[in-house]
Design an enzyme around this catalytic site. Structure first.
Site, mmCIF file in Angstrom:
data_model
loop_
_atom_site.group_PDB
_atom_site.id
_atom_site.type_symbol
_atom_site.label_atom_id
_atom_site.label_comp_id
_atom_site.label_asym_id
_atom_site.label_seq_id
_atom_site.Cartn_x
_atom_site.Cartn_y
_atom_site.Cartn_z
ATOM 1 N N ARG A 20 9.333 33.905 19.737
ATOM 2 C CA ARG A 20 10.109 33.834 18.500
ATOM 3 C C ARG A 20 10.368 35.240 17.945
ATOM 4 N NH1 ARG A 20 10.439 35.456 13.341
ATOM 5 N NH2 ARG A 20 8.167 35.352 13.204
ATOM 6 N N ASP A 21 9.367 35.870 17.366
ATOM 7 C CA ASP A 21 9.570 37.170 16.740
ATOM 8 C C ASP A 21 9.904 38.234 17.779
ATOM 9 O OD1 ASP A 21 9.750 38.962 14.689
ATOM 10 O OD2 ASP A 21 7.610 39.181 14.375
ATOM 11 N N CYS A 245 12.100 46.450 15.577
ATOM 12 C CA CYS A 245 12.936 46.206 14.401
ATOM 13 C C CYS A 245 14.347 46.685 14.713
ATOM 14 C CB CYS A 245 12.370 46.964 13.208
ATOM 15 S SG CYS A 245 13.377 46.796 11.736
#
Lengths: 317, 317
Positions: A20-21, A245
């Site tokens: 997911r992340d 990120c």
């Protein structure tokens, strides 16, 4: 798995969040079969909790468009808890329909990030929690809560601890027994983790706290160690450190599961995970993504994998 | 700067080791002018202690062949302590002649590594310490001691704490007030740092302990944080994280000075160093070496350098 914090037991629970992340920022769609292969390699290593996907709009996050298919694939697998993020009631319905074990509601601790992330206010996000909690309870599905930007917001800076306490109480009132504090953009430091833990332990002592750190500024494992010392035994990590990120091109993402497990095992906190097999899973992740990942133990090996090389002299003090 | 460990003061001293430990594995010679430029940028950031070079054989470590020239350049610079590694009496003589402020004697805690590193036994290394101590004292030059492979040896594995204690007592008997524990190949973990510190504090309470960690297995800053919590206030680090282990091609090297300073400052341990200027120094290091360095804060910036980007939605919990 979660439960109230205990300072006595040293057994650590690891939730793997790479599917997911880890993958959600990947621009190229990772084939569902590769995601399954990655998860199988993690389960083979002893991972017993996997955040598998996110039931968000496929337009907003195309990488998660196979959420239902993935959940159906692993439905009913014994011994492993599969969870999914659900931003709203529709997502929760879809996750439950597909057969998820646990749904994770979330909102950011800061208003700006919540608006950017899910296009609504914190209050609106939290207002939606009750309906999600109701259908999860009816379906007998476990309910978790996450607080994003728990240790700082990239737009607002420091986040008042009161925001976290309010949100944690809201979760607690809905019967949630596990709350994840998400260090969404890597702003946690040992110095701000400790006071947040103290505040939440006082406010919601009956709730289990899980920690989810990013290594964006290099201190992810130091934060995790601070959490361990403060009695936290529930952590989230991403194999290989997948999950950079998107706003910080060269920065790393989540703490690497194998680096975290290595630290735990070497520091007297057993995880039940086979580090060698976990390193193999990191290799699988690297092959699937086709690039070098930031995890370190996958490169250097465990500390007692001794060198047999006939090394050159280095005059190294 | 060193002195006995104090649990009260929180001021941290940082010794920058990039010109020595950081560069010694670089295959291409870094021009002396570039080394000077790097050191100047570090001093401009507030670094007050620099391990500048190593007086080893230029044949064994060609990168250090400008040792005397470098030391002469910085000779007499007020407010900064420049130190150099010296493997033997000849090296110590050359360092003192060039005008170094402190010489650092060293031996490994493990026999195999000492043999590989300096081609003699630990006993022979330690037998040579007395002469080095004598000439340093005569010259009025500070004397430090380092213990390499203090937290594990790549050939022997765990190193008996007794080896460290013996070596530390030897240093203490020679009047040394500062001993560095070198995690030469990144085998320290929070779990093995703490017992070593306890043992040395008991055995040589009058000696200041400095910690020197490598991030080879990702846990370097967690180890540093464990050291901070145990009262250590003297650390060595390398800007940008320069200094990969030549035996582990993709692994990172020393902990990055800017990541360590960031962690300290954010956790209530002041360093007196300007983080913004230190990040500039990391950029200088990156330009000199012509490749991306592993430091993280140099990429992401300090946590409160807020984003003004109009970010996309990420549905990130």
């Amino acid at each position: 798995m979660a439960g109230p914090v205990s300072a006595t037991g040293r057994q650590v629970s690891v939730t793997e969040v790479s599917p997911r992340d880890g993958l959600q920022s990947e621009k190229v769609f990772v084939p569902t079969q590769d995601k399954i292969r990655l998860v199988e390699s993690l389960v083979a290593a002893g991972i017993r909790s996997v955040e598998l996907t996110s039931f968000v709009s496929p337009r907003a996050v195309p990488q998660m468009r196979d959420a239902a298919e993935l959940v159906r694939h692993f439905r009913g697998r014994a011994g492993v808890r599969f969870s999914a993020l659900v931003p709203n009631l529709r997502g929760a319905e879809a996750a439950i329909e597909a057969g998820i074990d646990a749904v994770v509601m979330f909102a950011s601790a800061s208003e700006s990030h919540n608006l950017k992330n899910v296009n609504r206010s914190r209050a609106d996000s939290m207002a939606g929690f009750r309906q999600i909690a109701r259908i999860a309870e009816e379906a007998g599905v476990a309910l978790h809560g996450a607080i994003a930007t728990a240790f700082g917001c990239p737009f607002e800076g420091d986040v008042p601890v009161g925001n976290l306490v309010d949100q944690a109480r809201r979760y607690r009132d809905l019967g949630i027994s596990r709350i994840t504090l998400g260090d969404t953009t890597g702003m946690a430091t040992p110095g701000n983790v400790v006071p947040v833990l103290d505040a939440l332990r006082t406010a919601v002592p009956e709730v289990g706290i899980a920690l989810h750190f990013h290594n964006t500024r290099g201190v992810g494992l130091a934060c995790a160690y601070a959490g361990l010392l403060h009695g936290i035994r529930d952590f989230e990590a991403s194999v290989g450190g997948i999950g950079g990120c998107p706003f910080v091109p060269r920065a790393t993402g989540n703490i690497a599961t194998e680096d975290f497990v290595y630290m735990c095992e070497e520091s007297g906190f057993p995880t039940g995970i086979d580090l060698g097999k976990l390193i193999e899973a990191a290799g699988t992740a690297e092959r699937i993504l086709g690039r070098e990942l930031p995890g370190q133990v996958m490169k250097a090996g465990p500390r007692l994998a001794l060198s047999s090389m006939d090394v050159v002299r280095t005059a190294n003090g």
